[in-house]
Design a protein around this motif. Structure first.
Motif, PDB file in Angstrom:
ATOM      1  N   ARG A 244       0.796  -1.227   0.000  1.00  0.00           N
ATOM      2  CA  ARG A 244       0.000   0.000   0.000  1.00  0.00           C
ATOM      3  C   ARG A 244       0.826   1.274   0.000  1.00  0.00           C
ATOM      4  O   ARG A 244       0.311   2.351  -0.277  1.00  0.00           O
ATOM      5  N   ILE A 245       2.118   1.177   0.341  1.00  0.00           N
ATOM      6  CA  ILE A 245       2.960   2.376   0.333  1.00  0.00           C
ATOM      7  C   ILE A 245       4.053   2.256  -0.736  1.00  0.00           C
ATOM      8  O   ILE A 245       4.144   3.092  -1.631  1.00  0.00           O
TER       9      ILE A 245
ATOM     10  N   PRO B 151       2.712   1.763  -4.739  1.00  0.00           N
ATOM     11  CA  PRO B 151       2.191   2.984  -5.362  1.00  0.00           C
ATOM     12  C   PRO B 151       3.253   4.074  -5.468  1.00  0.00           C
ATOM     13  O   PRO B 151       3.274   4.827  -6.438  1.00  0.00           O
ATOM     14  N   ALA B 152       4.142   4.134  -4.484  1.00  0.00           N
ATOM     15  CA  ALA B 152       5.141   5.203  -4.500  1.00  0.00           C
ATOM     16  C   ALA B 152       6.131   5.038  -5.652  1.00  0.00           C
ATOM     17  O   ALA B 152       6.604   6.023  -6.205  1.00  0.00           O
TER      18      ALA B 152
ATOM     19  N   TRP C  36      -2.661  11.258  -9.867  1.00  0.00           N
ATOM     20  CA  TRP C  36      -2.479  11.884  -8.564  1.00  0.00           C
ATOM     21  C   TRP C  36      -1.194  12.690  -8.488  1.00  0.00           C
ATOM     22  O   TRP C  36      -0.991  13.471  -7.566  1.00  0.00           O
TER      23      TRP C  36
ATOM     24  N   PRO D 250      -0.185  10.543  -1.529  1.00  0.00           N
ATOM     25  CA  PRO D 250      -0.628  11.319  -2.699  1.00  0.00           C
ATOM     26  C   PRO D 250      -1.432  10.515  -3.708  1.00  0.00           C
ATOM     27  O   PRO D 250      -2.154  11.092  -4.512  1.00  0.00           O
ATOM     28  N   TRP D 251      -1.309   9.171  -3.680  1.00  0.00           N
ATOM     29  CA  TRP D 251      -2.016   8.364  -4.671  1.00  0.00           C
ATOM     30  C   TRP D 251      -3.402   7.946  -4.194  1.00  0.00           C
ATOM     31  O   TRP D 251      -4.106   7.234  -4.898  1.00  0.00           O
TER      32      TRP D 251
ATOM     33  N   TRP E 154      -7.750  14.853  -5.057  1.00  0.00           N
ATOM     34  CA  TRP E 154      -6.408  14.392  -4.703  1.00  0.00           C
ATOM     35  C   TRP E 154      -5.823  15.323  -3.643  1.00  0.00           C
ATOM     36  O   TRP E 154      -6.135  16.519  -3.635  1.00  0.00           O
TER      37      TRP E 154
END
Lengths: 258, 263
Positions: free
Chosen positions: A169-170, A173-174, A250, B86-87, B126
Protein backbone atom coordinates in the motif's frame (compact mmCIF):
# COMPACT_ATOMS: atom_id res chain seq x y z
CA UNK A 1 -0.27 32.32 -33.11
CA UNK A 2 -2.76 30.91 -30.65
CA UNK A 3 -4.02 28.26 -33.04
CA UNK A 4 -0.51 27.06 -33.71
CA UNK A 5 0.31 26.85 -30.00
CA UNK A 6 -2.77 24.69 -29.53
CA UNK A 7 -1.47 22.19 -32.09
CA UNK A 8 2.17 21.56 -31.22
CA UNK A 9 2.19 18.39 -33.36
CA UNK A 10 1.66 20.49 -36.48
CA UNK A 11 4.66 22.68 -35.66
CA UNK A 12 6.77 19.56 -35.34
CA UNK A 13 5.77 18.48 -38.84
CA UNK A 14 7.12 21.60 -40.56
CA UNK A 15 10.79 20.59 -40.69
CA UNK A 16 10.23 16.98 -41.85
CA UNK A 17 7.79 18.20 -44.50
CA UNK A 18 10.27 20.76 -45.83
CA UNK A 19 13.08 18.18 -45.87
CA UNK A 20 10.83 15.72 -47.69
CA UNK A 21 9.90 18.30 -50.29
CA UNK A 22 13.53 19.32 -50.83
CA UNK A 23 14.46 15.66 -51.20
CA UNK A 24 11.65 14.98 -53.64
CA UNK A 25 12.51 17.90 -55.89
CA UNK A 26 16.25 17.31 -55.49
CA UNK A 27 15.83 13.86 -57.01
CA UNK A 28 13.36 15.02 -59.63
CA UNK A 29 15.77 17.68 -60.98
CA UNK A 30 18.74 15.33 -60.79
CA UNK A 31 20.59 17.13 -57.98
CA UNK A 32 20.82 13.91 -55.88
CA UNK A 33 20.92 10.31 -57.12
CA UNK A 34 17.51 8.71 -56.62
CA UNK A 35 18.74 5.13 -56.62
CA UNK A 36 20.55 5.45 -53.26
CA UNK A 37 18.28 8.15 -51.93
CA UNK A 38 14.77 7.27 -53.04
CA UNK A 39 12.43 10.25 -52.60
CA UNK A 40 9.28 10.13 -50.46
CA UNK A 41 7.09 9.33 -53.47
CA UNK A 42 9.21 6.28 -54.32
CA UNK A 43 9.18 5.16 -50.66
CA UNK A 44 5.43 5.42 -50.62
CA UNK A 45 5.16 3.32 -53.78
CA UNK A 46 7.48 0.65 -52.33
CA UNK A 47 5.62 0.61 -49.04
CA UNK A 48 2.28 0.20 -50.77
CA UNK A 49 3.67 -2.60 -52.90
CA UNK A 50 5.09 -4.36 -49.83
CA UNK A 51 1.79 -4.06 -48.01
CA UNK A 52 -0.10 -5.36 -51.05
CA UNK A 53 2.16 -8.39 -51.15
CA UNK A 54 1.54 -8.92 -47.43
CA UNK A 55 5.30 -8.73 -46.96
CA UNK A 56 5.52 -5.72 -44.66
CA UNK A 57 2.81 -6.97 -42.31
CA UNK A 58 4.51 -10.30 -41.74
CA UNK A 59 7.84 -8.58 -41.02
CA UNK A 60 6.12 -6.21 -38.59
CA UNK A 61 4.35 -9.10 -36.87
CA UNK A 62 7.59 -11.06 -36.47
CA UNK A 63 9.45 -8.09 -35.01
CA UNK A 64 6.61 -7.01 -32.74
CA UNK A 65 6.23 -10.51 -31.38
CA UNK A 66 9.95 -10.64 -30.52
CA UNK A 67 9.84 -7.25 -28.85
CA UNK A 68 6.71 -8.03 -26.85
CA UNK A 69 7.81 -11.44 -25.59
CA UNK A 70 11.35 -10.25 -24.87
CA UNK A 71 10.01 -7.12 -23.17
CA UNK A 72 7.61 -9.20 -21.08
CA UNK A 73 10.36 -11.50 -19.88
CA UNK A 74 12.94 -8.74 -19.30
CA UNK A 75 10.53 -6.31 -17.65
CA UNK A 76 9.04 -9.05 -15.47
CA UNK A 77 12.43 -10.28 -14.30
CA UNK A 78 13.72 -6.72 -13.82
CA UNK A 79 10.68 -5.77 -11.75
CA UNK A 80 10.75 -8.86 -9.54
CA UNK A 81 14.51 -8.72 -8.91
CA UNK A 82 14.41 -4.95 -8.41
CA UNK A 83 11.63 -5.34 -5.83
CA UNK A 84 13.52 -8.11 -4.09
CA UNK A 85 16.85 -6.30 -3.85
CA UNK A 86 15.10 -3.04 -3.02
CA UNK A 87 13.00 -4.47 -0.22
CA UNK A 88 15.50 -6.80 1.40
CA UNK A 89 18.98 -5.79 2.47
CA UNK A 90 20.10 -9.41 2.34
CA UNK A 91 18.92 -9.88 -1.21
CA UNK A 92 20.65 -6.64 -2.16
CA UNK A 93 23.97 -7.65 -0.63
CA UNK A 94 23.69 -11.06 -2.21
CA UNK A 95 22.42 -10.27 -5.71
CA UNK A 96 23.09 -6.68 -6.63
CA UNK A 97 26.90 -6.92 -7.02
CA UNK A 98 26.52 -9.86 -9.40
CA UNK A 99 23.82 -8.10 -11.42
CA UNK A 100 25.88 -4.93 -11.61
CA UNK A 101 28.87 -6.96 -12.79
CA UNK A 102 26.79 -8.51 -15.56
CA UNK A 103 25.56 -5.05 -16.47
CA UNK A 104 29.15 -3.99 -17.07
CA UNK A 105 29.28 -6.40 -20.01
CA UNK A 106 27.94 -4.65 -23.13
CA UNK A 107 24.73 -6.53 -23.85
CA UNK A 108 25.64 -7.19 -27.48
CA UNK A 109 28.67 -9.14 -26.30
CA UNK A 110 26.23 -11.87 -25.29
CA UNK A 111 25.17 -12.53 -28.87
CA UNK A 112 27.75 -15.22 -29.73
CA UNK A 113 27.10 -17.04 -26.48
CA UNK A 114 23.32 -16.85 -26.87
CA UNK A 115 23.63 -18.28 -30.37
CA UNK A 116 25.87 -21.09 -29.10
CA UNK A 117 23.55 -21.88 -26.22
CA UNK A 118 20.14 -21.20 -27.67
CA UNK A 119 20.59 -21.64 -31.41
CA UNK A 120 20.15 -19.12 -34.18
CA UNK A 121 16.37 -19.13 -34.14
CA UNK A 122 13.84 -17.39 -31.95
CA UNK A 123 15.09 -18.22 -28.46
CA UNK A 124 18.42 -16.42 -28.76
CA UNK A 125 16.70 -13.32 -30.17
CA UNK A 126 14.18 -13.24 -27.34
CA UNK A 127 16.99 -13.67 -24.83
CA UNK A 128 18.86 -10.69 -26.25
CA UNK A 129 15.79 -8.44 -26.19
CA UNK A 130 14.95 -9.57 -22.65
CA UNK A 131 18.50 -8.81 -21.51
CA UNK A 132 18.35 -5.33 -22.99
CA UNK A 133 15.02 -4.59 -21.31
CA UNK A 134 16.04 -6.09 -17.98
CA UNK A 135 18.67 -3.60 -16.84
CA UNK A 136 16.84 -0.27 -17.06
CA UNK A 137 13.78 -1.81 -15.40
CA UNK A 138 15.83 -3.46 -12.64
CA UNK A 139 17.83 -0.31 -11.90
CA UNK A 140 14.73 1.88 -11.99
CA UNK A 141 12.78 -0.28 -9.55
CA UNK A 142 15.74 -0.70 -7.20
CA UNK A 143 16.54 2.99 -6.97
CA UNK A 144 12.86 3.94 -6.73
CA UNK A 145 12.40 1.67 -3.71
CA UNK A 146 15.37 3.22 -2.01
CA UNK A 147 13.92 6.68 -2.68
CA UNK A 148 10.51 5.96 -1.13
CA UNK A 149 9.76 8.67 1.43
CA UNK A 150 10.53 7.41 4.94
CA UNK A 151 7.82 9.71 6.26
CA UNK A 152 5.10 7.93 4.29
CA UNK A 153 6.39 4.55 5.43
CA UNK A 154 6.07 5.82 9.00
CA UNK A 155 2.44 6.71 8.31
CA UNK A 156 1.89 3.08 7.33
CA UNK A 157 3.56 1.89 10.52
CA UNK A 158 1.64 4.23 12.81
CA UNK A 159 -1.66 3.10 11.31
CA UNK A 160 -0.84 -0.53 11.90
CA UNK A 161 0.14 -1.88 8.48
CA UNK A 162 2.08 -5.13 8.41
CA UNK A 163 5.40 -5.40 6.58
CA UNK A 164 3.56 -6.79 3.60
CA UNK A 165 0.88 -4.11 3.92
CA UNK A 166 3.53 -1.41 3.77
CA UNK A 167 5.02 -2.90 0.59
CA UNK A 168 1.60 -3.28 -1.03
CA UNK A 169 0.00 0.00 0.00
CA UNK A 170 2.96 2.38 0.33
CA UNK A 171 6.01 1.11 -1.54
CA UNK A 172 4.35 -0.10 -4.73
CA UNK A 173 2.19 2.98 -5.36
CA UNK A 174 5.14 5.20 -4.50
CA UNK A 175 7.43 3.59 -7.07
CA UNK A 176 4.78 3.41 -9.80
CA UNK A 177 5.83 6.59 -11.68
CA UNK A 178 9.50 5.58 -11.77
CA UNK A 179 8.56 2.03 -12.72
CA UNK A 180 6.59 3.24 -15.71
CA UNK A 181 9.43 5.53 -16.78
CA UNK A 182 11.78 2.54 -16.48
CA UNK A 183 9.42 0.40 -18.58
CA UNK A 184 9.45 3.09 -21.26
CA UNK A 185 13.22 3.20 -21.49
CA UNK A 186 13.23 -0.61 -21.39
CA UNK A 187 10.81 -0.70 -24.29
CA UNK A 188 13.04 1.67 -26.26
CA UNK A 189 16.02 -0.59 -25.67
CA UNK A 190 13.86 -3.58 -26.62
CA UNK A 191 13.41 -2.12 -30.11
CA UNK A 192 17.13 -1.44 -30.35
CA UNK A 193 18.05 -4.97 -29.39
CA UNK A 194 15.50 -6.59 -31.65
CA UNK A 195 17.24 -4.96 -34.64
CA UNK A 196 20.58 -6.21 -33.40
CA UNK A 197 19.15 -9.71 -33.02
CA UNK A 198 17.56 -9.66 -36.45
CA UNK A 199 20.69 -8.30 -38.12
CA UNK A 200 22.60 -11.28 -36.74
CA UNK A 201 20.57 -13.58 -38.89
CA UNK A 202 16.85 -13.87 -39.43
CA UNK A 203 14.53 -14.89 -42.21
CA UNK A 204 11.85 -12.37 -41.36
CA UNK A 205 11.35 -9.22 -39.34
CA UNK A 206 12.12 -5.58 -39.98
CA UNK A 207 15.79 -6.15 -39.14
CA UNK A 208 15.90 -8.79 -41.85
CA UNK A 209 14.34 -6.26 -44.21
CA UNK A 210 17.17 -3.83 -43.41
CA UNK A 211 19.85 -6.42 -44.10
CA UNK A 212 18.09 -7.71 -47.19
CA UNK A 213 17.81 -4.18 -48.53
CA UNK A 214 21.53 -3.66 -48.05
CA UNK A 215 22.44 -6.89 -49.82
CA UNK A 216 20.05 -6.31 -52.69
CA UNK A 217 21.00 -2.67 -52.99
CA UNK A 218 17.43 -1.57 -52.29
CA UNK A 219 17.65 1.64 -50.33
CA UNK A 220 13.89 2.00 -50.50
CA UNK A 221 13.15 -1.12 -48.46
CA UNK A 222 15.82 -0.10 -45.92
CA UNK A 223 14.15 3.28 -45.52
CA UNK A 224 10.67 1.78 -45.34
CA UNK A 225 11.90 -0.54 -42.56
CA UNK A 226 13.50 2.36 -40.70
CA UNK A 227 10.38 4.48 -40.87
CA UNK A 228 8.27 1.51 -39.77
CA UNK A 229 10.56 1.06 -36.78
CA UNK A 230 10.12 4.71 -35.85
CA UNK A 231 6.33 4.48 -36.10
CA UNK A 232 6.14 1.21 -34.17
CA UNK A 233 8.40 2.49 -31.39
CA UNK A 234 6.41 5.66 -31.03
CA UNK A 235 3.15 3.73 -31.10
CA UNK A 236 4.28 1.22 -28.46
CA UNK A 237 5.50 4.01 -26.21
CA UNK A 238 2.25 5.87 -26.71
CA UNK A 239 0.24 2.79 -25.72
CA UNK A 240 2.35 2.36 -22.59
CA UNK A 241 1.88 6.02 -21.65
CA UNK A 242 -1.85 5.82 -22.40
CA UNK A 243 -2.27 2.75 -20.23
CA UNK A 244 -0.36 4.28 -17.34
CA UNK A 245 -1.93 7.72 -17.41
CA UNK A 246 -5.03 6.88 -15.33
CA UNK A 247 -2.74 5.38 -12.70
CA UNK A 248 -0.66 8.52 -12.38
CA UNK A 249 -3.27 11.25 -12.23
CA UNK A 250 -2.48 11.88 -8.56
CA UNK A 251 1.02 13.10 -9.36
CA UNK A 252 1.75 16.72 -8.55
CA UNK A 253 4.16 17.46 -11.36
CA UNK A 254 4.57 19.72 -14.32
CA UNK A 255 3.76 17.55 -17.28
CA UNK A 256 2.68 19.53 -20.28
CA UNK A 257 3.60 16.77 -22.67
CA UNK A 258 4.35 13.11 -22.53
CA UNK B 1 -7.13 6.94 35.72
CA UNK B 2 -3.74 6.80 34.09
CA UNK B 3 -4.00 6.15 30.37
CA UNK B 4 -0.41 6.59 29.35
CA UNK B 5 2.58 6.05 31.63
CA UNK B 6 6.03 6.90 30.39
CA UNK B 7 8.54 5.59 32.91
CA UNK B 8 12.24 6.50 33.12
CA UNK B 9 12.62 6.69 29.39
CA UNK B 10 16.14 7.00 27.98
CA UNK B 11 17.14 7.39 24.37
CA UNK B 12 20.69 7.51 23.09
CA UNK B 13 21.14 7.47 19.33
CA UNK B 14 23.64 5.24 17.58
CA UNK B 15 26.02 8.18 17.14
CA UNK B 16 26.18 8.63 20.93
CA UNK B 17 23.85 11.62 21.14
CA UNK B 18 21.81 11.45 24.32
CA UNK B 19 18.37 12.73 23.36
CA UNK B 20 16.38 11.80 26.48
CA UNK B 21 17.44 11.07 30.03
CA UNK B 22 15.11 9.53 32.59
CA UNK B 23 11.88 11.05 31.29
CA UNK B 24 8.75 10.09 33.22
CA UNK B 25 5.37 11.51 32.22
CA UNK B 26 1.86 10.33 33.00
CA UNK B 27 -1.33 11.29 31.24
CA UNK B 28 -4.81 10.57 32.55
CA UNK B 29 -7.60 9.22 30.42
CA UNK B 30 -8.97 12.02 28.25
CA UNK B 31 -6.33 14.49 29.31
CA UNK B 32 -4.52 16.89 26.99
CA UNK B 33 -0.85 16.99 27.89
CA UNK B 34 1.49 19.42 26.17
CA UNK B 35 5.23 18.84 25.99
CA UNK B 36 6.84 22.23 25.67
CA UNK B 37 10.44 23.00 24.90
CA UNK B 38 12.89 24.42 22.41
CA UNK B 39 14.95 22.58 19.85
CA UNK B 40 17.14 19.82 21.18
CA UNK B 41 15.14 18.91 24.24
CA UNK B 42 13.93 15.67 22.72
CA UNK B 43 10.23 16.49 22.31
CA UNK B 44 9.91 14.83 18.95
CA UNK B 45 12.10 11.92 20.06
CA UNK B 46 9.73 11.36 22.97
CA UNK B 47 6.72 11.32 20.66
CA UNK B 48 8.41 8.93 18.21
CA UNK B 49 9.12 6.53 21.08
CA UNK B 50 5.49 6.62 22.22
CA UNK B 51 4.34 6.11 18.61
CA UNK B 52 6.58 3.07 18.36
CA UNK B 53 8.58 4.48 15.45
CA UNK B 54 11.85 4.37 17.41
CA UNK B 55 13.03 2.09 20.15
CA UNK B 56 13.93 3.39 23.60
CA UNK B 57 17.37 2.69 25.06
CA UNK B 58 15.85 2.23 28.50
CA UNK B 59 12.63 2.59 30.44
CA UNK B 60 9.14 1.72 29.36
CA UNK B 61 5.85 2.95 27.98
CA UNK B 62 2.56 1.57 29.30
CA UNK B 63 -0.93 2.10 27.92
CA UNK B 64 -3.80 1.15 30.27
CA UNK B 65 -1.23 -0.49 32.49
CA UNK B 66 0.17 -2.77 29.79
CA UNK B 67 3.66 -2.30 28.36
CA UNK B 68 3.71 -1.51 24.65
CA UNK B 69 6.50 -2.29 22.23
CA UNK B 70 6.40 -1.01 18.69
CA UNK B 71 3.34 0.58 17.18
CA UNK B 72 -0.03 0.13 18.83
CA UNK B 73 -3.57 0.20 17.52
CA UNK B 74 -4.74 2.53 20.24
CA UNK B 75 -2.09 5.14 19.41
CA UNK B 76 -2.52 7.42 16.44
CA UNK B 77 -0.62 10.48 15.28
CA UNK B 78 -0.66 13.73 13.35
CA UNK B 79 2.77 14.77 12.15
CA UNK B 80 4.33 18.12 11.54
CA UNK B 81 3.67 17.72 7.81
CA UNK B 82 0.30 16.34 6.63
CA UNK B 83 1.97 13.21 5.19
CA UNK B 84 -1.06 12.27 3.11
CA UNK B 85 -0.58 9.46 0.62
CA UNK B 86 -0.63 11.32 -2.70
CA UNK B 87 -2.02 8.36 -4.67
CA UNK B 88 -5.13 8.05 -2.51
CA UNK B 89 -8.14 10.34 -2.75
CA UNK B 90 -8.86 12.56 0.22
CA UNK B 91 -11.60 10.19 1.45
CA UNK B 92 -9.33 7.16 1.07
CA UNK B 93 -6.62 8.98 3.00
CA UNK B 94 -9.02 9.48 5.90
CA UNK B 95 -10.16 5.85 5.68
CA UNK B 96 -6.49 4.77 5.74
CA UNK B 97 -6.46 5.60 9.45
CA UNK B 98 -8.86 2.75 10.25
CA UNK B 99 -7.30 -0.38 8.82
CA UNK B 100 -9.36 -2.83 10.83
CA UNK B 101 -12.85 -1.60 10.09
CA UNK B 102 -14.78 -2.99 7.14
CA UNK B 103 -14.99 -0.94 3.97
CA UNK B 104 -18.58 0.22 4.47
CA UNK B 105 -17.97 1.47 8.01
CA UNK B 106 -14.77 3.21 6.92
CA UNK B 107 -16.52 5.03 4.10
CA UNK B 108 -19.34 6.22 6.34
CA UNK B 109 -16.97 7.39 9.04
CA UNK B 110 -14.62 9.06 6.54
CA UNK B 111 -17.49 11.00 5.02
CA UNK B 112 -18.78 12.09 8.40
CA UNK B 113 -15.33 13.12 9.61
CA UNK B 114 -14.57 15.04 6.43
CA UNK B 115 -17.74 17.01 6.96
CA UNK B 116 -16.78 17.49 10.60
CA UNK B 117 -13.38 18.97 9.70
CA UNK B 118 -15.01 21.31 7.19
CA UNK B 119 -14.13 19.45 4.00
CA UNK B 120 -17.50 18.12 2.93
CA UNK B 121 -17.47 17.27 -0.76
CA UNK B 122 -13.68 17.14 -0.96
CA UNK B 123 -13.56 13.34 -0.64
CA UNK B 124 -12.93 12.57 -4.30
CA UNK B 125 -10.13 15.09 -4.77
CA UNK B 126 -6.41 14.39 -4.70
CA UNK B 127 -4.30 15.66 -1.80
CA UNK B 128 -2.35 17.86 -4.23
CA UNK B 129 -5.50 19.90 -4.86
CA UNK B 130 -5.74 20.93 -1.18
CA UNK B 131 -4.03 23.77 0.68
CA UNK B 132 -1.63 23.07 3.53
CA UNK B 133 -4.27 23.79 6.17
CA UNK B 134 -6.83 21.59 4.41
CA UNK B 135 -4.31 18.77 4.15
CA UNK B 136 -3.62 19.01 7.87
CA UNK B 137 -7.38 18.78 8.49
CA UNK B 138 -7.44 15.57 6.47
CA UNK B 139 -4.50 14.29 8.53
CA UNK B 140 -6.43 15.05 11.73
CA UNK B 141 -9.47 13.22 10.39
CA UNK B 142 -7.26 10.25 9.44
CA UNK B 143 -5.80 10.16 12.95
CA UNK B 144 -9.23 10.14 14.59
CA UNK B 145 -11.23 7.81 12.35
CA UNK B 146 -10.12 4.72 14.27
CA UNK B 147 -11.20 6.32 17.58
CA UNK B 148 -7.73 6.04 19.10
CA UNK B 149 -7.25 5.99 22.86
CA UNK B 150 -4.19 8.16 22.51
CA UNK B 151 -3.59 10.85 19.92
CA UNK B 152 -0.06 12.15 19.38
CA UNK B 153 0.39 15.60 17.87
CA UNK B 154 3.89 16.44 16.70
CA UNK B 155 3.77 20.23 16.20
CA UNK B 156 1.05 19.79 13.58
CA UNK B 157 0.21 23.49 13.49
CA UNK B 158 3.69 24.94 13.32
CA UNK B 159 3.89 25.22 9.53
CA UNK B 160 0.55 27.04 9.21
CA UNK B 161 -0.33 30.71 9.18
CA UNK B 162 -1.81 32.16 12.42
CA UNK B 163 -5.40 32.24 11.12
CA UNK B 164 -5.35 28.63 9.97
CA UNK B 165 -3.56 27.62 13.16
CA UNK B 166 -6.24 29.20 15.33
CA UNK B 167 -9.07 27.52 13.47
CA UNK B 168 -7.30 24.16 13.75
CA UNK B 169 -6.88 24.66 17.51
CA UNK B 170 -10.64 25.05 17.77
CA UNK B 171 -11.20 22.04 15.54
CA UNK B 172 -8.94 19.78 17.58
CA UNK B 173 -10.56 20.91 20.82
CA UNK B 174 -14.02 20.25 19.41
CA UNK B 175 -13.07 16.77 18.23
CA UNK B 176 -11.41 16.06 21.56
CA UNK B 177 -14.61 16.97 23.37
CA UNK B 178 -16.56 14.55 21.17
CA UNK B 179 -14.18 11.59 21.22
CA UNK B 180 -12.18 12.25 24.41
CA UNK B 181 -8.87 10.70 23.39
CA UNK B 182 -5.85 11.28 25.58
CA UNK B 183 -3.77 13.80 23.69
CA UNK B 184 0.00 14.09 23.95
CA UNK B 185 1.11 17.09 21.97
CA UNK B 186 4.54 18.46 21.34
CA UNK B 187 4.94 22.16 20.69
CA UNK B 188 7.28 25.11 21.04
CA UNK B 189 4.38 27.56 21.02
CA UNK B 190 3.51 28.67 24.57
CA UNK B 191 0.13 30.16 23.56
CA UNK B 192 -0.86 26.96 21.85
CA UNK B 193 0.05 24.88 24.90
CA UNK B 194 -1.85 27.12 27.29
CA UNK B 195 -4.88 27.24 24.99
CA UNK B 196 -5.16 23.47 24.54
CA UNK B 197 -3.54 21.62 27.42
CA UNK B 198 -4.69 20.47 30.84
CA UNK B 199 -1.10 20.17 31.95
CA UNK B 200 2.12 21.42 30.42
CA UNK B 201 5.41 19.57 30.77
CA UNK B 202 8.35 21.94 30.29
CA UNK B 203 11.46 20.15 29.10
CA UNK B 204 15.06 21.23 29.21
CA UNK B 205 17.66 20.44 26.60
CA UNK B 206 20.86 18.45 26.13
CA UNK B 207 19.96 15.83 27.13
CA UNK B 208 16.17 16.17 27.10
CA UNK B 209 14.76 15.98 30.63
CA UNK B 210 11.52 16.97 32.31
CA UNK B 211 12.03 20.30 34.02
CA UNK B 212 8.66 21.15 35.49
CA UNK B 213 5.02 20.23 35.08
CA UNK B 214 2.42 22.99 35.32
CA UNK B 215 -1.33 22.50 35.55
CA UNK B 216 -3.46 24.89 33.52
CA UNK B 217 -6.50 25.51 35.67
CA UNK B 218 -8.54 27.47 33.16
CA UNK B 219 -12.08 26.59 32.15
CA UNK B 220 -12.73 25.93 28.47
CA UNK B 221 -13.32 27.63 26.11
CA UNK B 222 -10.23 29.65 26.92
CA UNK B 223 -9.86 33.23 25.86
CA UNK B 224 -6.40 33.90 24.47
CA UNK B 225 -6.60 37.62 25.22
CA UNK B 226 -7.89 37.38 28.82
CA UNK B 227 -5.68 38.35 31.76
CA UNK B 228 -5.86 34.89 33.38
CA UNK B 229 -4.56 33.42 30.13
CA UNK B 230 -1.73 35.94 30.33
CA UNK B 231 -0.94 34.96 33.90
CA UNK B 232 -0.58 31.28 33.00
CA UNK B 233 1.46 32.17 29.93
CA UNK B 234 3.82 34.18 32.09
CA UNK B 235 4.20 31.30 34.55
CA UNK B 236 5.17 29.05 31.68
CA UNK B 237 7.65 31.62 30.36
CA UNK B 238 9.30 31.75 33.78
CA UNK B 239 9.50 27.98 33.88
CA UNK B 240 11.16 27.98 30.46
CA UNK B 241 13.63 30.61 31.67
CA UNK B 242 14.49 28.53 34.69
CA UNK B 243 14.79 25.40 32.56
CA UNK B 244 17.45 27.04 30.45
CA UNK B 245 19.36 27.86 33.65
CA UNK B 246 22.71 29.58 33.69
CA UNK B 247 24.26 27.71 30.80
CA UNK B 248 21.13 28.22 28.75
CA UNK B 249 21.24 31.97 29.24
CA UNK B 250 24.93 32.05 28.43
CA UNK B 251 24.11 30.20 25.25
CA UNK B 252 21.79 32.98 24.19
CA UNK B 253 24.66 35.46 24.02
CA UNK B 254 26.99 35.26 21.08
CA UNK B 255 30.09 33.55 22.28
CA UNK B 256 33.25 32.39 20.60
CA UNK B 257 34.35 28.79 20.84
CA UNK B 258 30.96 27.31 21.65
CA UNK B 259 30.40 23.98 19.95
CA UNK B 260 27.52 24.00 17.58
CA UNK B 261 24.61 21.86 18.80
CA UNK B 262 24.11 18.39 17.33
CA UNK B 263 21.07 19.14 15.22
Amino acid sequence: MKNWAARPALIGLIVPALLGLAWEFGVRYGVVPGRLMPPPSALWTSAVAMVRAGELQSHIAATLWRVLVGFGIGAGAGTVLGLLTGASLWARLLLDPAIQAIRAIPSLAWVPLFILWLGIFETSKLALVALGVFFPVYLGVLSAIQDVDRKLVEVGRVFGLSRFGIVWRITLPAILPVWIAALRSGLGLGFMFVIAAELMGASEGLGFLLLDGQQMGRADSILVAMITFALLGKLADGILVGLSRPLLRWQDVVRAKL
Amino acid sequence: MTKLAIEHLNKTYADGTEALRDVSVRADDGEILAILGGSGCGKTTLLRLVAGLDEASGGGIAVDGAQVRGTSRTISAVFQEPRLLPWLSVADNVAFGAQRLDAEERRTRAEALLARVGLEGYGKRWPKDLSGGQQQRVAIARALIGHPGILLLDEPFSALDPFTRSSLHELVLGLWQELKPTILMVTHDVDEAVFLADRIVVMKPRPGRVHETITVNLPRPRDKISSVFDTVTRRIMHAIDRSLGEDGKAGLRPQAGVHSPWW
